[in-house]
Write a protein that holds these residues in place. Structure first.
Motif: not given
Length: 713
Positions: A452-463, A482-489, A493-496
């Motif tokens: 989150q500090k690095q604004h690294n969205k892919i790592y945020i999703a994985k965490s 809830c955590l899975y839904q947040n990760s899925l969003e 967004e990233l098209g992963d």
């Protein structure tokens, strides 16, 4: 027979034990009646022992011949001894023979210092007699070879060479306990393993540690200190080239072949041949003469018991390494040169071709060593890339959890912030797979915070996804969802696509826990479709397994078996040990449901064996639980109780609440069968309470229905 080994390794003790096994007590000088040898002779060679000393002992004490009568020349004495050995079966133990041999740094290395001694040793091998000889020595005597030819080996039909490498860890512990050490068993095992069964060092360390429990474990440097006099004496017997090769080998962790040793031996920083090879990432071509020189040096070191050799049958090559005590001694002796020695090894492993399709940990060994030396030289970025790009996939698939976790933990303090988050996720993932959920959660929160500090969205999703796994394993379905839904969003967004597929699978697990099988199936099929498009074979196997779980829960066992077999086939093809174990366990459930308890037990045992080999705590606990439930279904209550209580202890330690509830329910059924109604109710209430806390509605409905139906009956 030649017993060859380092000084103090236990050669004489082993030889004496061989005699005792034949019923011979050296102290009594008299064999027992059933001893196969009418004559047994023991002679210990000491500094200054001459040829006349040994011949006089054998002729006078062994055969009762007066040596003063007519035996002047050495040839006559040898002939008389061989004549005596020819008249009856006898056993001759010649101890500490290295005392009369030239050292390895002498032009006549390992030959007897006197020609008469050499002639006598050669006669023992090549002349006709009935004597079986055992010698102990640090070096293989050169006089055991045919004198007509140079650079030959002893005839293996006439001379059996046994390398004595030390006693087993268990035997080492027994030696220490016999000497009244009161340390913890774990500490004694550590000491025994530390010296790799070196008997003399064990006795020396026992003397130091007697009356001081824990002292040896706290002072590991004592091992090297006690070994120093023995090793210095052996090293002084070697020439400069041999000592230099030992110095270069002392940083190696695994065996190396002669080609690799030639690289280590000849490597120089300013040598253009090596500089070009390292720059171009090409192997170095050595001449036959250079390799021959290496073979001669390493052969000398093997014969002197300073280097260990083993034959790798699969690759048809001999590998060489050092005894652990020698490694620690040399590293202490050359501590100021270690950086230079690490670099030589690093350059060697950097040129070893990385395998395209490794099948075993040994295939990956060169990459592991390359990564190790990169880390030692503080090339942290390279060490991380090797771990992430070449090692991670296989170490996880093959179940080397501890190794994988340790490599990440080692790197984590030394990498940049982006990489740090990934390392924290890797460590958290390992703790999750071990079943240590609290520790896993700690690391994953660290990864999330850093991302989150690095604004690294892919790592945020994985965490977020991995934190959802923790809550799912605890059966906290709402938090996990809830955590899975947040990760899925974020993945959307990233098209992963792969990230989205993983989220669908995780959300499917939530629906299974709730008993919503149709919704779970829909999510699993979304997961499987994407993974098939991406050709991710391990994940495709997982998808088939998930769909099989659905059919099993519906009672469609035939379809479930078909899907499990599809999953197992893919997992076997990719050597996915964890997946294979899970498939065996699931198919065991099907067999138990059919009442095929023996087949179920066999499958559960196969799963447990793999989980034990992987040291996967939750898998081991689950395997024991399944075996216990199977025994209960068979009506074997004592064995079922033993297994279920063992599983319960392990699950409580790992905080696996869902399976803690299941075990309690199985124990409730067991005690009810015994007629222990109050105890059965206690177990049932515990299970009911836990399922309720977890929101496991279908499990609650199932146990209530079964419990009431048993009341009615």
């Amino acid at each position: 027979m030649a017993l060859i080994g380092q000084g103090g390794i236990g050669k004489t003790s082993l030889a004496v034990k061989l005699l005792e096994a034949l019923g011979i007590e050296l102290s009594s000088r008299t064999p027992v009646t059933h001893c196969p040898y009418p004559l047994v002779i023991y002679f210990q060679v000491q500094l200054g022992t001459s040829f006349d000393d040994i011949t006089e002992f054998l002729l006078r004490d062994g055969f009762g011949i007066d040596t003063r009568e007519g035996l002047q020349r050495s040839e006559e004495k040898i002939a008389k001894i061989i004549q005596g050995f020819a008249q009856q079966p006898c056993l001759f133990l010649l101890d500490n023979l290295e005392t009369i041999l030239h050292p390895a740094n002498h032009p006549q290395a390992r030959q007897a210092m006197s020609p008469e001694w050499g002639q006598f040793l050669n006669a023992l091998v090549y002349q006709q007699h009935q004597c079986q000889t055992i010698i102990t020595s640090r070096d293989i005597p050169a006089d055991f070879t045919d004198p007509r030819y140079e650079n030959t080996e002893p005839d293996s039909e006439l001379v059996q060479i046994e390398t004595v490498t030390g006693v087993a860890t268990k035997a080492g512990v027994e030696i220490l306990r016999q000497r009244h050490l009161r340390d913890k068993i774990a500490d004694l095992q550590w000491v025994s393993a530390k010296v790799e069964g070196h008997v003399f060092l064990l006795t020396q360390l026992a003397a130091v540690g007697k009356g001081k429990p824990g002292y040896l474990r706290k002072h590991p440097e004592l091992v090297t200190k006690k070994a120093e006099p023995i090793l210095r004496e052996q090293l002084m017997r070697q020439n400069e080239a041999a000592r230099d090769l030992l110095r270069r080998m002392c940083v190696l962790r695994v065996g190396i072949d002669c080609q690799g040793l030639t690289f280590l031996r000849l490597y120089q920083e300013n040598d253009s041949r090596f500089e070009k090879a390292v720059r171009m990432a090409e192997s170095v071509n050595f001449t036959e003469e250079e390799i021959g020189e290496t073979e001669a040096i390493i052969g000398q070191l093997v014969d002197s018991s300073l280097v260990q050799s083993r034959y790798d049958e699969e690759n048809c090559e001999v590998l060489y390494d050092l005894h652990r005590v020698i490694v620690e001694f040399l590293q202490a002796d050359y501590k100021h040169e270690l950086q230079k020695l690490w670099k030589i090894a690093y350059n060697f492993y950097s040129l070893v071709k990385k395998p395209d399709n490794p099948q075993t940990i040994e295939d990956l060994r060169p990459v592991l060593e390359y990564q190790h030396f990169a880390f030692k030289l503080e090339n942290y970025g390279e060490a991380y890339n090797l771990l992430d790009n070449h090692l991670k996939k296989y170490l996880r698939r093959w179940g080397y959890w501890d190794l994988f976790k340790n490599l990440y933990e080692q790197l984590q303090p030394h990498v940049d912030e982006d990489t740090k988050a990934y390392c924290l996720m890797g460590i958290g993932e390992m703790y999750r797979d071990f079943g240590n959920l609290s520790q896993a959660q700690l690391y994953l929160h660290g990864a999330l915070s850093t991302s989150q500090k690095q604004h690294n969205k892919i790592y945020i999703a994985k965490s977020l996804s991995m934190l959802g796994d923790i809550e799912c394993l605890r059966y906290n379905s709402e938090e996990a969802e809830c955590l899975y839904q947040n990760s899925l969003e974020i993945y959307r967004e990233l098209g992963d696509q792969q990230g989205q597929a993983i989220s669908y699978g995780q959300l499917g697990n939530i629906q299974v826990n709730r008993g919503e099988l149709d919704q779970a199936e829909q999510l699993y099929r979304q997961y499987l479709q994407i993974m098939e498009e991406l050709n991710q074979r391990d994940e495709i196997a997982t998808g088939y397994g998930c769909l099989a779980d659905i059919e099993s829960n519906r009672g469609n066992f035939k379809e479930a078996v078909r899907l499990y077999q599809q999953s197992l086939k893919l997992r076997i093809e990719s050597n996915n040990k964890l997946g294979i174990a899970e498939s065996f366990g699931c198919m065991g459930h099907i067999q138990r449901a059919y009442g095929n308890y023996d087949e179920a037990e066999q499958l559960y045992q196969q799963a447990l064996q793999i989980m034990t080999g992987l040291d996967k705590g939750d898998g081991i606990a689950l395997g024991i639980y399944c075996l216990g439930a199977n025994e209960l279904a068979k009506g074997n209550l004592p064995k079922a109780e033993l297994l279920l209580k063992d599983a319960l202890t392990k699950m409580e330690k790992l905080e696996i609440k869902h399976y803690i509830a299941r075990v309690n329910y199985e124990l409730a059924k067991l005690e009810r069968q015994r007629g222990n109604i109050d105890l059965a109710e206690n177990y049932y209430n515990t299970a009911h309470q836990l399922f309720g806390q977890l929101g496991a509605v279908k499990d609650l409905e199932r146990i209530q229905r079964e419990w009431l139906s048993q009341d009615d009956s």
